[in-house]
Motif scaffolding. Sequence first.
Motif, PDB file in Angstrom:
ATOM      1  N   ASN A 171       3.030   4.358  -1.192  1.00 51.65           N
ATOM      2  CA  ASN A 171       3.387   4.965  -2.584  1.00 51.65           C
ATOM      3  C   ASN A 171       4.689   5.333  -2.926  1.00 51.65           C
ATOM      4  OD1 ASN A 171       0.523   5.530  -2.872  1.00 51.65           O
ATOM      5  ND2 ASN A 171       0.440   7.220  -1.594  1.00 51.65           N
ATOM      6  N   SER A 172       5.835   5.292  -1.812  1.00 51.35           N
ATOM      7  CA  SER A 172       7.010   5.511  -1.920  1.00 51.35           C
ATOM      8  C   SER A 172       7.905   4.813  -0.760  1.00 51.35           C
ATOM      9  CB  SER A 172       7.481   6.657  -2.283  1.00 51.35           C
ATOM     10  OG  SER A 172       8.574   7.086  -2.286  1.00 51.35           O
TER      11      SER A 172
ATOM     12  N   THR B 250       0.831  -1.393  -0.035  1.00 54.61           N
ATOM     13  CA  THR B 250      -0.030   0.139  -0.052  1.00 54.61           C
ATOM     14  C   THR B 250       0.839   1.388  -0.149  1.00 54.61           C
ATOM     15  OG1 THR B 250      -0.136   0.015   2.309  1.00 54.61           O
ATOM     16  CG2 THR B 250      -1.750  -1.276   1.175  1.00 54.61           C
TER      17      THR B 250
END
Length: 528
Positions: free
Chosen positions: A375-376, A373
Amino acid sequence: MSISGQAQQIEELLTRTLHAQDPDAQIRVKPTSLGWIHLKIITSLFNDQEEIERERRIDTILEEIQLNLGDYPFSRYDLFTPQQAPPEAMDQPPFYIPLWSDVLMAPDPDHPVPLDQDITRHPLTVTFYSFKGGVGRSTALGLVANILATRGYRVVMIDFDLEAPGLSFLFPAEKADAAKYGVLDYIHQRFLTPDENIPEIAECIRQIELPVRGELYLVPSGEYDENYVHRLADFDVHLLYQQEKNPIHQLVDDVKEYLDPDIILIDARTGLTDIGAVALLEQADLGIVCFAPTKQSFAGLQWVVNAVKKQRSYRGSPDLRFILTPMPVVAASQQQMWLAHTAEWISTHWTLPPFVTVDELYHEIPYNSNITTLNSLADEMPAGMLEPYSPIADDISASLPARESALPDLIDYQQEILSQLHFQTRAAQELTIQEIATTFQRTGGFAKLLPNRTWFITGAKGAGKTLLFRLFTELPEEARRLAAQEDLYLDDVQFIPGHGPTTLRRTLLTGDDMIDYAQQTGLADSDW
């Protein structure tokens, strides 16, 4: 210094010295994939000299860089006069490429490099490798890079997984003008125009913005467009190693010169691929092998480990560490069986250095669905996300030279410094409700008390029990918010204080009631 860099240093020294007396002297220095050097010299300075006199002449020159022909890195040398040299003496020798088959077929060295766990290098090159895909290799590299950077190291990640690059997606660019070029662009252009500085190494490096201190850089696989597919089709490791200037070596050397990193982390291609062999067998000082404890993984890793053992016997590197990832949630008996089998397999197939136990060579990474989950990997991590990867970062840190402190020796000022330090401490029960939210710090153990199977909590004095108690009983909405970050939702849970000050609402028992109960039952004299 890399073996290619050492070969260049030797050739420059011999050329400069011998040409001063014989401008026609011919010198050829070639490194092998196993970390040795072949030397050929043709010069009239050897006229009327016996072999031992020629060796002494060359050894005298090599003393400047503390080398001699009888020791590493020289595996073979030919010292000819112009009359003695055969016609093919200065022909290009066969090219030695550090590939799986080449290394496995190489004979065992007459004098294997002894195992030494105390060798440290700067920069340290660590290659993350997996025989099979889908085991979280790139993710492990990214999270370990995050940890090392926040520890104050300058870390560079290089994506050598050219067929299936992933680091660029784990660390997406935040700026439109981020570096578009990368490994494949650099190597492709250097192969075509080795003497042109196109693209410049700075155009292939992107700095990763971190929410905390630390320096983290990425050399991505390349500009990901249709041309990438065509450049990849032309990529041939054998041709690269026939270049006078090897573009792979140029890339790594340029990164070292431009950034002067403490650590280089290489994401290697899976399986028995050529670029995977280069990344692990040639470039790595330390290899991190990621795998799931399955029969298929062990069968493939056997040949990988055999090749690394052979390479290490020649060069002294790479060393290996193993990561079991991702470990699914299973019964404790099943997990112990996997771990026992892994320890036995490593002991059988890998040579343990002196004073090292097999338990120090592998780590477990439990399955964590939250990773998918993110993003980065450069963002602030949820609590507990990085903890399983810290031992891997510790292994890497242990192979780095000790840092030189910029601080003066403070021992002479110890008493003066201590006399100026003042601390104020407040017990948890003294905090106001407003202070609880800002004082409470969620640790990796926070989630352990939330499931309904947890019904009793104990801990030493000062461990934080009271603050935890006050958080749930006096600030239930804040407690629910923190629990939701652990994917545990307590909307249907009511928090009721079991005992405590009479100021608390709905208190079942007061503090005095609990003390009376302990005295009546004899628990007051125990450690309950």
